[in-house]
Design an enzyme around this catalytic site. Structure first.
Site, PDB file in Angstrom:
ATOM      1  N   GLY A 199      97.439  70.584  34.610  1.00 37.30           N
ATOM      2  CA  GLY A 199      96.302  69.948  35.268  1.00 37.30           C
ATOM      3  C   GLY A 199      96.009  70.487  36.653  1.00 37.30           C
ATOM      4  CG  ASN A 223     103.354  56.543  45.254  1.00 33.34           C
ATOM      5  OD1 ASN A 223     103.656  57.403  46.073  1.00 33.34           O
ATOM      6  ND2 ASN A 223     102.265  55.792  45.368  1.00 33.34           N
ATOM      7  CG  HIS A 243      94.137  53.861  43.341  1.00 39.94           C
ATOM      8  ND1 HIS A 243      94.823  52.672  43.323  1.00 39.94           N
ATOM      9  CD2 HIS A 243      95.070  54.826  43.536  1.00 39.94           C
ATOM     10  CE1 HIS A 243      96.115  52.903  43.493  1.00 39.94           C
ATOM     11  NE2 HIS A 243      96.287  54.201  43.630  1.00 39.94           N
ATOM     12  CE  LYS A 271      95.599  54.236  39.671  1.00 39.87           C
ATOM     13  NZ  LYS A 271      96.285  55.430  39.119  1.00 39.87           N
ATOM     14  N   GLY A 331     100.098  52.411  38.809  1.00 33.39           N
ATOM     15  CA  GLY A 331     101.528  52.500  38.525  1.00 33.39           C
ATOM     16  C   GLY A 331     102.366  52.050  39.705  1.00 33.39           C
TER      17      GLY A 331
END
Length: 264
Positions: free
Chosen positions: A7, A124, A154, A158, A164
């Site tokens: 990605g 994270n 966010h 998202k 998360g």
């Protein structure tokens, strides 16, 4: 260390590529993008908009390049993350996955893979966020009988809510209280919705290009404690992801956490 970035055009993948390309001792050997994207076949430096080429192609098949790497970093999607996990396990490669939105059964697959490869599933990878987790744990243990609410903010692209990171905060609070988050979690409120004692509330805001913001509220009688982390960009998370790759590259098979990377 030879690295593959899954990605590389994504909001995290671009920064991971940039930071990894600047780290001494790291060689990016390939990037992996979704099938059909117009940048497949181009150099990852161009795809990640580094302003230069670095001699590593972006392909749409991880299997075609995986044997050239030591570590894979994947901050893409749930679907690509599961494919990266399967390929890493089959080829004996270390994997750092930072995507969120996995089901409990999918999370179990990451833990199962630790029997064969070094793997890390990190919602994270910011160092300061992980320090925040530690502060929240202490606050949850010391604050006693207070109400806890968790707010995450966010950008408007998202996909999952709560984030998360917010879910991890909830698990930390629930563990400190000795309760099940599944039983105590409340996700937003609408209409007549009185707060049940002991609930852990989640609220998600999405808008614009907000990188990431999390606040945990500990609310007592006539007082409130707030523990907050704001991110100005995704670079802090990307730097932590590259730190994690350097940490895991020579580790034996097993399931590792980002806290181990930062000595927390």
């Amino acid at each position: 260390m030879k690295l593959i970035v899954v990605g590389p055009r994504g909001k995290m993948g671009k920064f991971i590529t940039e930071i990894a390309s600047q780290r001494e001792g790291i060689e990016i050997v390939a990037g992996v993008g979704p099938v059909g994207r117009d940048y497949i076949g181009k150099d990852i430096g161009e795809v990640a908009m580094l302003g230069k080429t670095i001699g590593a192609p972006v392909v749409d098949d991880l299997e075609s390049v995986i044997d050239n790497c030591d570590v894979i970093i994947d901050f893409s999607t749930v679907e690509m993350g599961m494919r990266s996990l399967a390929a890493a396990r089959a080829h004996g490669k270390a994997l750092i996955c930072g995507s969120t939105g996995f089901t409990p059964d999918q999370v179990k697959e990451f833990h199962d893979a630790a029997a064969d490869i070094p793997v890390m599933l990190a919602a994270n990878t910011s160092k300061l966020v992980n320090i925040m987790f530690k502060l929240i744990q202490e606050a949850a243990e010391l604050s006693g009988d207070v109400d806890v609410e968790i707010l995450d903010m966010h950008d408007n692209t998202k996909l999952d809510a709560p984030s998360g990171t917010a879910k991890e905060i909830g698990e930390i609070v629930a563990d400190a209280r000795g309760v099940s988050l599944e039983e105590e979690a409340v996700y937003g409120r609408c209409g007549v919705s009185p707060r049940r004692h002991g609930n852990i509330g989640f609220h998600s805001l999405r808008g614009g290009d907000i990188p990431s913001s999390h606040t945990t509220y500990f609310v007592g009688t006539s007082e409130r404690l707030e523990i907050t982390h704001h991110s100005g960009s995704f670079k802090s998370f990307a730097a932590g992801a590259v730190d994690a790759a350097e940490f895991i590259q020579d580790k034996p098979k097993g399931f590792y956490t980002i806290k181990e990377v930062f000595g927390l």
